[in-house]
Motif scaffolding. Structure first.
Motif, PDB file in Angstrom:
ATOM      1  N   ASP A 284      -6.266  10.057  -1.607  1.00 23.75           N
ATOM      2  CA  ASP A 284      -5.171   9.519  -2.419  1.00 23.75           C
ATOM      3  C   ASP A 284      -5.507   9.582  -3.901  1.00 23.75           C
ATOM      4  O   ASP A 284      -4.664   9.939  -4.730  1.00 23.75           O
ATOM      5  CB  ASP A 284      -4.893   8.061  -2.023  1.00 23.75           C
ATOM      6  CG  ASP A 284      -3.741   7.941  -1.044  1.00 23.75           C
ATOM      7  OD1 ASP A 284      -3.052   8.947  -0.828  1.00 23.75           O
ATOM      8  OD2 ASP A 284      -3.533   6.848  -0.502  1.00 23.75           O
TER       9      ASP A 284
ATOM     10  N   SER B 122      -9.320   5.656   7.021  1.00 27.84           N
ATOM     11  CA  SER B 122      -8.855   5.023   5.785  1.00 27.84           C
ATOM     12  C   SER B 122      -9.812   5.297   4.632  1.00 27.84           C
ATOM     13  O   SER B 122      -9.384   5.380   3.481  1.00 27.84           O
ATOM     14  CB  SER B 122      -8.683   3.519   5.993  1.00 27.84           C
ATOM     15  OG  SER B 122      -9.930   2.870   6.155  1.00 27.84           O
TER      16      SER B 122
ATOM     17  N   ASP C 145      -9.109  -0.024   2.875  1.00 28.72           N
ATOM     18  CA  ASP C 145      -7.691  -0.306   3.129  1.00 28.72           C
ATOM     19  C   ASP C 145      -7.005  -0.946   1.927  1.00 28.72           C
ATOM     20  O   ASP C 145      -5.772  -1.014   1.874  1.00 28.72           O
ATOM     21  CB  ASP C 145      -7.546  -1.229   4.339  1.00 28.72           C
ATOM     22  CG  ASP C 145      -7.632  -0.473   5.656  1.00 28.72           C
ATOM     23  OD1 ASP C 145      -7.918   0.736   5.613  1.00 28.72           O
ATOM     24  OD2 ASP C 145      -7.430  -1.078   6.719  1.00 28.72           O
TER      25      ASP C 145
ATOM     26  N   HIS D 126       0.759   5.175  -0.458  1.00 28.89           N
ATOM     27  CA  HIS D 126      -0.159   6.303  -0.528  1.00 28.89           C
ATOM     28  C   HIS D 126       0.618   7.598  -0.739  1.00 28.89           C
ATOM     29  O   HIS D 126       1.821   7.676  -0.489  1.00 28.89           O
ATOM     30  CB  HIS D 126      -1.038   6.392   0.729  1.00 28.89           C
ATOM     31  CG  HIS D 126      -0.271   6.669   2.002  1.00 28.89           C
ATOM     32  ND1 HIS D 126       0.086   7.929   2.387  1.00 28.89           N
ATOM     33  CD2 HIS D 126       0.195   5.827   2.964  1.00 28.89           C
ATOM     34  CE1 HIS D 126       0.741   7.882   3.534  1.00 28.89           C
ATOM     35  NE2 HIS D 126       0.829   6.618   3.903  1.00 28.89           N
TER      36      HIS D 126
ATOM     37  N   ALA E 194       2.476   2.689   3.472  1.00 21.21           N
ATOM     38  CA  ALA E 194       1.653   2.776   4.680  1.00 21.21           C
ATOM     39  C   ALA E 194       2.301   1.977   5.800  1.00 21.21           C
ATOM     40  O   ALA E 194       2.835   0.886   5.574  1.00 21.21           O
ATOM     41  CB  ALA E 194       0.250   2.263   4.396  1.00 21.21           C
TER      42      ALA E 194
ATOM     43  N   ASN F 265       0.842  -1.199   0.000  1.00 19.78           N
ATOM     44  CA  ASN F 265       0.000   0.000   0.000  1.00 19.78           C
ATOM     45  C   ASN F 265       0.878   1.251   0.000  1.00 19.78           C
ATOM     46  O   ASN F 265       1.424   1.643   1.021  1.00 19.78           O
ATOM     47  CB  ASN F 265      -0.926   0.003   1.220  1.00 19.78           C
ATOM     48  CG  ASN F 265      -1.872   1.191   1.210  1.00 19.78           C
ATOM     49  OD1 ASN F 265      -1.908   1.971   0.264  1.00 19.78           O
ATOM     50  ND2 ASN F 265      -2.651   1.340   2.258  1.00 19.78           N
TER      51      ASN F 265
END
Length: 534
Positions: free
Chosen positions: A137, A130, A476, A107, A118, A105
């Motif tokens: 994002d 989130s 998420d 971001h 993350a 992940n």
């Protein structure tokens, strides 16, 4: 304190987003000692071992000693001798199947102006934070592309064109400036009163489409981002003069900036390495193909005979695919609320498919089979990304096929320098049904509609540019739906008509319904980055 060799081992595995515990580190060192690998060859040897480890379906981010031992033994069985120091050049060593739930992940960090990984572990439930972060994002990824676009980014040299540059404004800059014209970037959404608004990080403004003559190309849906130019009125609304999709950035441009970031978790490569791998595919694998099938209704009486005919033709013509991707739905009707007999029949259909495929050893010996669930298939969740088909239904396929992968929806394939995204959803009907403000003109041709769909999804850099009340998404894991950098190819498996379109260098195609259109499917040729309809 770790020695230089240990630091090299850790560095190589970290490149592939793996971490090494003491036991795994000791095992790698034992292998190096056993084969008396010279210090100057340690990095290349560990690189080959790490690549083969990450190719395993059960590979974890924290390196498993058992899996690593199995990888080493496999390399030994293949007669590689000192083995691991020699990187294989066959397609197997450059073929990866990537689960949406295993993608790192990354971001966007506004403070650093780049992507950062993350630090928190994702959960399927997500949090309020989130959910906000996933939308923010999306906005930030699109915005940094817009600001880098030639129409927005000023040259460092004096130029007459500087006066023609367009400046983005924020909704907070509208206050007290009625009668002035502004260009905004934001999400099309509804207010509490049900009125259409444009929302950015600072606020929102109500939109008035009454003065708009002709919108830009694309499908403007609730939840998508748009560039809107208009005049702010005393009624606190924005009278729209023009609306368009945000400009798309090519894969090469994005990779030239963020090539050091491993978005897929399989090791980052530079543009120079990508170029070398691309030439290798073109020169060494000119006839290699991937097959893509969609709506393989196993409960339809014509499906298995149709597959048998396809397999027979493959064997007779020596046209064996390297990868064969079957997308759902694997049932022609929903059985989520069906009785026990419906569910039993669903499993029996997969068992029959396993028996059919396993009867073609010439194909199963070298072909990788990938199964991607459709909206009607039985998986652990119905939100995006969707988990693979439940294991209990595909046990015989797992047993009978040596190269079988049960993918998430969406899933990704990394092949040399190429990234192929496979997504099964009825995108066209869902997007057209949720167009807002400007609507879709009745006289729009089918070809234009296909082009609008492809443009909208790639310009939005996201597989589902809709609000969560229209298409629920696990916040998420929203990054697994992101299309930035652009993939090399995107498979939009849809019940809609077949098509293939290349937009901003990304090849997009829909293989169509296998049974519904008399056994049609698409083949993809990596050497040419092009598909062919069959």
């Amino acid at each position: 304190m770790s020695n230089p060799r240990q630091r090299t081992i850790i560095k190589v595995f970290r490149k592939y987003s793996n971490s090494l515990g003491p036991d795994a580190l000791d095992l790698v060192e034992q292998i190096l000692d056993l084969h008396e690998i010279a210090e100057e060859d340690v990095e290349s040897s560990v690189e080959a071992l790490a690549k083969d480890y990450n190719k395993q379906d059960d590979a974890l981010m924290k390196v498993s000693v058992e899996v690593l031992q199995r990888v080493y033994e496999t390399l030994q069985d293949q007669g590689q001798g000192t083995g691991i120091e020699i990187e294989r050049t066959d397609p197997e060593s450059h073929l990866y199947f990537i689960d949406a739930f295993e993608m790192p992940n990354w971001h966007w960090s506004v403070e650093r102006g780049t992507f950062e990984k993350a630090q928190t572990l994702p959960t399927t439930s997500g949090t309020a934070e989130s959910r906000i972060l996933s939308v923010r994002d999306r906005l930030n990824v699109i915005k940094q592309c817009v600001l880098r676009n030639e129409h927005f980014a000023p040259s460092t040299l004096p130029s007459r064109d500087r006066d023609r540059l367009v400046t983005l404004k924020s909704t907070k800059q509208l206050l007290g400036r009625a009668g002035e014209r502004f260009l905004l970037l934001g999400m099309l959404t509804r207010s509490k009163e049900g009125k259409l608004c444009l929302e950015d990080a600072d606020g929102s403004v109500e939109l008035d489409f009454s003065t708009l003559d002709e919108p830009g190309d694309g499908l403007f849906t609730e939840g998508s981002f748009a560039l809107v130019e208009g005049e702010y009125t005393v009624d606190a609304t924005l009278e729209i003069i023009a609306i368009g999709q945000p400009p798309c950035e090519s894969r090469q441009t994005a990779r030239s900036i963020y090539g050091h970031i491993d978005f897929l978790g399989k090791g980052s490569t530079s543009l120079l390495e990508d170029g070398t791998l691309s030439v290798k595919v073109q020169e060494d694998l000119p006839d290699l193909h991937f097959f893509f099938l969609s709506d393989v209704w196993l409960d339809h009486h014509r499906t298995l005979p149709g597959l048998q005919k396809m397999f027979d033709n493959c064997v007779e013509n020596d046209f064996i695919p390297k990868v064969l991707i079957m997308c759902g739905n694997f049932t022609s009707r929903s059985i989520s609320n069906g009785n026990a007999r419906d569910i039993q029949r669903y499993q029996e259909n997969f068992d029959a498919l396993a028996d059919l495929i396993s009867s073609y050893p010439l194909i199963t010996r070298t072909t990788h089979f990938v199964f991607v669930p459709g909206p009607l298939d039985i998986a652990l969740n119905s939100t995006l990304p969707r988990r693979p088909i439940l294991t209990s239904f595909v046990a015989r396929l797992r047993t009978k096929l040596q190269n079988v992968h049960f993918g998430t929806n969406p899933c990704r394939i990394k092949f040399f320098d190429q990234e192929i995204v496979v997504y099964r959803d009825d995108c066209m009907s869902k997007m057209v049904r949720n167009v807002v403000g400007v609507g879709v003109k009745p006289d729009v041709s089918s070809e234009d509609l296909k082009r609008f769909l492809v443009q909208s999804i790639l310009d939005q850099a996201h597989l589902s540019p809709l609000t969560i009340n229209i298409q629920p998404v696990l916040s998420d894991y929203d990054h697994s739906l992101r299309l930035y950098p652009l993939p090399t190819a995107l498979v939009l498996a849809d019940k809609y008509d077949r098509y293939k379109i290349t937009y901003t260098g990304c090849h997009v195609f829909n293989p169509g319904s296998f049974v519904g259109n008399s056994f049609v499917f698409s083949t993809y040729k990596p050497a040419e980055i092009n598909s062919e309809e069959w």
